[in-house]
Design an enzyme around this catalytic site. Sequence first.
Site, mmCIF file in Angstrom:
data_model
loop_
_atom_site.group_PDB
_atom_site.id
_atom_site.type_symbol
_atom_site.label_atom_id
_atom_site.label_comp_id
_atom_site.label_asym_id
_atom_site.label_seq_id
_atom_site.Cartn_x
_atom_site.Cartn_y
_atom_site.Cartn_z
ATOM 1 N N LYS A 115 0.708 -1.492 -0.007
ATOM 2 C CA LYS A 115 -0.054 0.148 0.267
ATOM 3 C C LYS A 115 0.858 1.400 0.109
ATOM 4 C CE LYS A 115 -4.268 -2.022 1.932
ATOM 5 N NZ LYS A 115 -4.039 -3.305 1.786
ATOM 6 N N GLU A 199 -3.547 6.840 8.613
ATOM 7 C CA GLU A 199 -4.054 7.675 7.786
ATOM 8 C C GLU A 199 -5.607 8.074 8.302
ATOM 9 O OE1 GLU A 199 -4.619 5.664 4.113
ATOM 10 O OE2 GLU A 199 -6.656 4.907 4.667
ATOM 11 N N HIS A 234 -14.804 -6.448 6.648
ATOM 12 C CA HIS A 234 -13.950 -5.837 5.747
ATOM 13 C C HIS A 234 -13.802 -6.466 4.304
ATOM 14 C CE1 HIS A 234 -12.596 -2.660 8.214
ATOM 15 N NE2 HIS A 234 -12.431 -3.425 9.311
ATOM 16 N N ARG A 293 -5.318 -8.028 -10.215
ATOM 17 C CA ARG A 293 -5.835 -9.502 -10.781
ATOM 18 C C ARG A 293 -7.293 -9.004 -11.266
ATOM 19 N NH1 ARG A 293 -9.288 -10.329 -6.323
ATOM 20 N NH2 ARG A 293 -8.515 -9.466 -4.452
#
Length: 492
Positions: A115, A199, A234, A293
């Site tokens: 990330k 973040e 999630h 993908r």
Amino acid sequence: MKKILIANRGEIALRVMRTARRMGIKTVAVYSEVDRNAPHVRFADEAVLLGPAPSNQSYLVMDKVIQAAKDTGADGIHPGYGFLSENATFSQMVADAGITFIGPRPHAIEVMGNKLAAKEAVAAYDIPMVPGIEEAITDLELAARIGEEVGYPILIKAAAGGGGKGMRVVDNKAGLKEGMERAISEATSAFGDGSVFIEKYVTNPRHIEIQVMADAHGNVIHLFERECSVQRRHQKVVEEAPAVPLNLNPDLRARMGEAAIKCAKACDYLGAGTVEFLLDSQGNFYFLEMNTRLQVEHPVSEIISGVDLVELQIKVARGEVLDIKQEDLKIQGHAIELRVYAEDPLNNFLPSIGTLEVYVKPEGEGIRVDDGFEQGMDVPIYYDPMIAKLITFGATRAEALQKMRVAIDNYHIKGIETTLSFGRFVVDHEAFISGDFDTNFVKEHYSPEAILADQHAEEEIAALVGARLFSEAQQTLRVACPTGHAWQNNRR
């Protein structure tokens, strides 16, 4: 490319094989011992046993997969999703073996698989980012300083993460130490990398992703967006295309589509990929990550764009130029996908493993089922518990929703618990019907009691209808046969 090995199992292996067969390409299945009689093994032209049931002894053993391709003369390998699909080492090993990897180049997988590296790669393209720190940290004092700067709540995320692992929301400074420790520990356990970053936590966001496709000649297109906000732990459960907010704001769709194309160009992308964004209630969007993908939810994009994404994957892997331009693509209708998992929604979505004693799929216009199971098969404990993807589509969202209700009601599975009842709860809920929902949908609206209440209501209605029919039957005029009737006199 005359023969493709599909380095996967179940529904995605079958999905790829069907397109390959239509293109006149032979297919090779690989399988573990527990999958010996699986539909994808029988459907393929050839099949190769990889090893025992655990994936680390079969589907994840790169040398075995590549050797299977060599032994069968396959000149391409399609990884599907999961397993080795986002493994840069595997992509490089396939290329080194002289076989075409039907997916992105190793560099793109490596960059977008982290990330922090992904954020760095797209930073030069003026793509909006969630406020925070763009480097891995472990220092608690620095974390506290960042938390004060961006403002709580904050999100601690594993740099090498995915699927919600190594992720913690911290509401205030008092919870920072525990949040950091748990995120680092989970990231280390799941990915072998304890790097985390911080973040700003975007409250009440929608999870919007853009499907992209790129060839080796510098052409990149996007095939519109998917709404993926209905999630548990999630993980996505219900997806649809197009997304309601973007349908109401074509300018926002164009800007997000262009940002997704820039992300693909930032890592010299090749093939099918997905760029994920968070969209807040004010219409601001932020880059989240890129999945290198084919996605589980790709069918909804195929339906609204009229494009076979697997076919395009194979074509660009062969070096062909994309024969579709952005201006050629138009949204056609609406599509919704429910992931049918072998999980118990009444017991915190825990896996429900067993035998499919009854397995009858729904059929009809506007209904598509991508699966890899048949009645009588066992759902193994070794792999992802998804049984099927149930997709419905119509000219409008309302039509697609109604078809989903009918399809769920006609999908009969016994022997295990599934998420079908949860899917019915979602498509019947006013928040989902209105389009006024976000990633907190499950947290705010769902509880096991809600499904039980719905089931109880259905049982009450059925009982009332039954009682009414019985009463009407009892009150039906019955005419007595008079004494001496000819029939009576003549009977023997």
